[in-house]
Enzyme design. Sequence first.
Site, mmCIF file in Angstrom:
data_model
loop_
_atom_site.group_PDB
_atom_site.id
_atom_site.type_symbol
_atom_site.label_atom_id
_atom_site.label_comp_id
_atom_site.label_asym_id
_atom_site.label_seq_id
_atom_site.Cartn_x
_atom_site.Cartn_y
_atom_site.Cartn_z
ATOM 1 N N ASP A 194 -9.334 -8.608 -3.477
ATOM 2 C CA ASP A 194 -9.414 -7.171 -3.709
ATOM 3 C C ASP A 194 -10.214 -6.900 -4.973
ATOM 4 O O ASP A 194 -9.967 -7.513 -6.011
ATOM 5 C CB ASP A 194 -8.000 -6.583 -3.840
ATOM 6 C CG ASP A 194 -8.027 -5.061 -3.818
ATOM 7 O OD1 ASP A 194 -8.870 -4.495 -3.098
ATOM 8 O OD2 ASP A 194 -7.219 -4.450 -4.513
ATOM 9 N N HIS A 252 -12.223 5.716 -9.885
ATOM 10 C CA HIS A 252 -10.864 5.158 -9.879
ATOM 11 C C HIS A 252 -10.621 4.343 -11.154
ATOM 12 O O HIS A 252 -9.597 4.522 -11.829
ATOM 13 C CB HIS A 252 -10.671 4.274 -8.642
ATOM 14 C CG HIS A 252 -9.382 3.504 -8.636
ATOM 15 N ND1 HIS A 252 -8.164 4.108 -8.444
ATOM 16 C CD2 HIS A 252 -9.122 2.178 -8.821
ATOM 17 C CE1 HIS A 252 -7.206 3.185 -8.487
ATOM 18 N NE2 HIS A 252 -7.753 2.020 -8.720
ATOM 19 N N GLU A 279 -3.712 2.840 -1.603
ATOM 20 C CA GLU A 279 -5.075 2.871 -2.143
ATOM 21 C C GLU A 279 -6.047 2.959 -0.974
ATOM 22 O O GLU A 279 -5.995 2.143 -0.052
ATOM 23 C CB GLU A 279 -5.371 1.617 -2.989
ATOM 24 C CG GLU A 279 -4.656 1.645 -4.335
ATOM 25 C CD GLU A 279 -5.086 0.532 -5.278
ATOM 26 O OE1 GLU A 279 -5.569 -0.517 -4.799
ATOM 27 O OE2 GLU A 279 -4.926 0.716 -6.502
ATOM 28 N N ASP A 293 -4.520 -0.630 0.472
ATOM 29 C CA ASP A 293 -3.996 -1.674 -0.409
ATOM 30 C C ASP A 293 -2.738 -1.125 -1.102
ATOM 31 O O ASP A 293 -2.804 -0.626 -2.221
ATOM 32 C CB ASP A 293 -5.084 -2.036 -1.431
ATOM 33 C CG ASP A 293 -4.657 -3.128 -2.377
ATOM 34 O OD1 ASP A 293 -3.946 -4.035 -1.930
ATOM 35 O OD2 ASP A 293 -5.049 -3.067 -3.560
ATOM 36 N N ARG A 339 3.132 0.590 -8.544
ATOM 37 C CA ARG A 339 2.577 0.803 -9.895
ATOM 38 C C ARG A 339 3.531 0.345 -11.002
ATOM 39 O O ARG A 339 3.086 -0.116 -12.065
ATOM 40 C CB ARG A 339 2.265 2.292 -10.095
ATOM 41 C CG ARG A 339 1.344 2.883 -9.063
ATOM 42 C CD ARG A 339 -0.020 2.239 -9.085
ATOM 43 N NE ARG A 339 -0.885 2.808 -8.052
ATOM 44 C CZ ARG A 339 -2.045 2.286 -7.719
ATOM 45 N NH1 ARG A 339 -2.491 1.175 -8.293
ATOM 46 N NH2 ARG A 339 -2.780 2.842 -6.785
ATOM 47 N N GLN A 380 3.477 -3.424 -11.152
ATOM 48 C CA GLN A 380 2.175 -3.814 -11.718
ATOM 49 C C GLN A 380 2.135 -3.633 -13.241
ATOM 50 O O GLN A 380 1.631 -4.490 -13.970
ATOM 51 C CB GLN A 380 1.065 -2.989 -11.063
ATOM 52 C CG GLN A 380 -0.350 -3.390 -11.478
ATOM 53 C CD GLN A 380 -1.414 -2.572 -10.751
ATOM 54 O OE1 GLN A 380 -1.096 -1.779 -9.853
ATOM 55 N NE2 GLN A 380 -2.652 -2.751 -11.140
#
Length: 405
Positions: free
Chosen positions: A119, A126, A192, A224, A228, A231
């Site tokens: 990816d 973005h 995404e 995708d 968040r 992450q």
Amino acid sequence: MTNELIKSWVESANAPNCAFPLNNLPYGVFNDGSGARCGVAIGDFILDLAQVPLKSANHDLFAQPSWNAFMDAGADIWAAFRDEITSVLHEDSPPAPAWLVAQSSAEMLLPFAVTEFTDFFAGRHHATNVGTMFRGPDHALPPNWLHIPIGYNGRASSVVVSGCSVRRPHGQLKGPQDELPRFAPSMRFDFELEIGAIVGKNSAARLSVDEADDALFGYVLLNDWSARDIQAWEYQPLGPFQAKATATTISPWIVTKAALEPFRTSTPERDFELLDHLKDTGPMLYDIDLAVDLITQSGAETRITETNYAEMYYSAAQQLAHHSACGCPMRVGDLLGSGTVSGAEKHQRGSMLELSWGGKDPLLLSDGQTRSFLEDGDSVRLSGRAQAAGYCIGFGECLGTITPA
Ligand code: CA
């Protein structure tokens, strides 16, 4: 290349705004109850390749539930097969309705075996939006961003086809005020909007941008899914790991590079000249309109994003060239995510993180609800189409529904 519709004896393929006219011919894997096999979309139908007498390609290539063997057969076979199918379905050829299966009576499966998934993070708006939220506007783009298409190695094992549900992931979460992390369901689960490029040729050495473009077979829509909050805690210093490993949803039809030829367009102007191994050698992006609809459990639909693939700073060919730059072998069935496709305007943002600006500005939905991130029962549907004067190239839908953790 023509901008005119090529007419077929399959009447539904000639209808205005049909996603699958004879100019498209995307490749999928379907099951109508008598086994999973390869087919080509035409109008409201699937051309069942097991039924068609073929001269350009051996039937063995299609007697399996993936297009990998066909991809591996090489670009000469790709072109000869497309020519033959175009002729077989052309309005001047004898109709053969026995070769068709109604799309409404078939289940679509993953169109190819995903060898590896990578990816990228190649959309400037973005990257700028996310960087601004996390690091402030002065350091929005990382220093490498304008020189290489940055990416990470993702998981092929969790790539699923449109229609599969996606379970909200658990993970370690730690808010800015928390002393220690806890293990809990993600509260900031997101989509995404991306385009996936499929590698159709094995390589053993570094590829030039031209060689990389030749090695690409086709494109799909790609969601995708991203947690968040997982992450934010895990990503430094090695990048996303569990936050992006839950699932990646792709659309069921591979739209070939051949079908997209009339829609080639150039990457945007550069802030810095790229080094030679990544320089554009021609238009290698595509003019593809993209949209996202959010559908709540009650069925209320809201169009939340409209943008275009041409917003990307790097093409898939540049990403593939970069991927192989160290000598990394690339293989048939490798899937490259473009990175989130966001435009400059608010309604062009390709993720909830950007649309709600990290939850500070929740989105208003058509039924009066608001959303900062996705809730259980929400469905996200990506769609894409390239519009010519006389026809359009559709991708089919890329849909996923969130189920509780
Ligand atoms: Ca992504």
